[in-house]
Design an enzyme around this catalytic site. Structure first.
Site, PDB file in Angstrom:
ATOM      1  N   CYS A 230       0.810  -1.225   0.000  1.00 45.57           N
ATOM      2  CA  CYS A 230       0.000   0.000   0.000  1.00 45.57           C
ATOM      3  C   CYS A 230       0.843   1.274   0.000  1.00 45.57           C
ATOM      4  CB  CYS A 230      -0.944   0.001   1.183  1.00 45.57           C
ATOM      5  SG  CYS A 230      -1.895  -1.527   1.289  1.00 45.57           S
TER       6      CYS A 230
ATOM      7  N   HIS B  25      -3.805   6.926   2.270  1.00 48.54           N
ATOM      8  CA  HIS B  25      -4.136   5.569   1.818  1.00 48.54           C
ATOM      9  C   HIS B  25      -5.486   5.168   2.417  1.00 48.54           C
ATOM     10  CE1 HIS B  25      -4.191   1.382   1.087  1.00 48.54           C
ATOM     11  NE2 HIS B  25      -3.802   1.018   2.294  1.00 48.54           N
TER      12      HIS B  25
ATOM     13  N   ASN C  67     -10.220  -0.915   0.200  1.00 46.94           N
ATOM     14  CA  ASN C  67      -8.783  -0.630   0.203  1.00 46.94           C
ATOM     15  C   ASN C  67      -8.169  -1.189  -1.087  1.00 46.94           C
ATOM     16  OD1 ASN C  67      -6.013  -0.895   0.576  1.00 46.94           O
ATOM     17  ND2 ASN C  67      -6.154  -1.493   2.721  1.00 46.94           N
TER      18      ASN C  67
END
Ligand code: UT7
Length: 338
Positions: free
Chosen positions: A116, A254, A284
């Site tokens: 990520c 994020h 996500n």
């Protein structure tokens, strides 16, 4: 005149077609929309319906970024893809991009695997390449096919993630769009998010079969991120570079968990209109979440240009990174390529 400052010239993003709602998940394991939404802020996520859809969208996303940057594929000098959960391991995602954008040059293309944090790590590499004078035009791509690496019987992990793609063109210029950038890692807590490669194939070594699925110690990750990221942003991203928190226009974190985003928002004292989120609809999307959130907000007019944004990614490794970037007029003028 030789220019060696990084200008962010164009971006692109794509979200897949297959929608999976929280209600869909209640059909495969014991969970509820209420549990998922209250813990994460997620209502639904998007998945690549097939490999062919994933690659079709990859080509279009990169062409969109090139159009927005107003440069041709042949002007790109190097491709870097942040792709820890790729559609396939070989050829890697960056070489697939090279083929899809139809460049006639044998430019270098490589992938980085920092989950990520991929966009920020990629941007840090691009920043260094541009400042060194080695390359003039860099295509940075983020793509994670999370759905292929999740155990869909595991309600602790599969609820969180979605698939997605982003792309960004960074070019040598006399104007600097990367006002601050930093990357970090702590391998000692690597077991917080792990994924073994599939084993059991070789008759000459330990044959204990394992599957290639993502495992996450959710509480540990949550605490680690909530402890580190707010002061990391104020100390390492802003203060170290003499950037006043009130001088930055937007926060694009994020998209891992709405509660983490709200914690950081509170610490920075930002109003809702300064904080960009899309986790409710997309979950996500790993390395792509920041670029997709940026692209959507530019398209919808939630982000106005010219402006500046704090970006910050964190995840497996554990790796994290952040920066402040300038968003100039026209970086997302062509929203209609799809
Ligand atoms: O991008 C990478 C970065 N990743 C992150 O930032 C993730 C950070 N972590 C989180 O967002 C949260 O830890 C989760 C949303 C993943 C999980 O929330 P949690 O509050 O930490 O839940 P938990 O894992 O501690 O589980 C609490 C309870 C357990 O039940 P018991 O043992 O207390 O009876 C779980 O079995 O909730 C249960 N549970 C569920 N119940 C309904 C776990 N998953 C589910 C579910 N539906 N999907």
């Amino acid at each position: 005149m030789i220019y060696n400052l990084p200008m962010i010239k164009g971006i692109g993003y794509a979200i897949p077609s297959k929608i999976v709602t929280n209600a869909d998940l209640t059909k495969i394991f014991d969970t509820s929309d209420e549990w998922i939404y209250s813990r994460t802020g997620i209502k639904e996520r998007r998945l690549f319906a097939s490999d062919s859809e994933a690659f079709e969208l990859l080509g279009k996303t990169c062409k969109q970024a090139l159009n927005n940057a107003e440069i041709k594929a042949d002007d790109i000098d190097i491709i870097i893809a942040a792709s820890s959960m790729p559609v396939q391991l070989m050829p890697n995602t960056s070489c697939m991009v090279q083929k899809l954008i139809e460049t006639s040059r044998n430019i270098p293309a490589f992938d980085i695997s920092v989950a990520c944090s991929g966009l920020v790590y990629g941007l840090d590499i691009a920043n260094s390449y541009i400042r060194s004078g080695l390359y003039k035009n860099i295509l940075l791509v983020t793509m994670d096919n999370c759905s292929r690496y999740l155990d869909w019987t595991d309600r602790r992990t599969s609820i969180l993630f979605g698939d997605g793609i982003g792309a960004m063109v960074i070019s040598a210029s006399d104007e600097n769009d990367i006002l601050s950038i930093d990357i970090k890692a702590d391998g000692k807590v690597g077991d917080y998010i792990s994924m073994p490669v599939q084993k059991g194939n070789c008759p000459f070594v330990d044959k204990a079969p394992t599957l290639q699925f993502l495992d996450m110690k959710g509480q540990d990750v949550y605490k680690f991120v909530a402890n580190i990221i707010p002061s990391y942003i104020t100390d390492d991203i802003l203060n170290k570079n003499d950037i006043d928190v009130n001088d930055v226009d937007y926060l694009v974190l994020h998209q891992a968990n709405q509660r983490i985003i709200s914690t950081v928002q509170e610490r920075l004292g930002y109003s809702d209109d300064k904080v960009i989120t899309n986790i409710e609809k997309l979950g996500n999307t790993s390395a792509s979440s920041i670029l997709i959130a940026l692209g959507e907000a530019l398209k919808d007019g939630k982000i106005k240009t010219p402006s500046t944004a704090i970006i910050c990614g964190f995840g497996a490794g554990m790796c994290w990174g952040g920066g402040v970037i300038r968003l100039r007029d026209g970086i997302f003028k062509d929203a209609n390529i799809f």
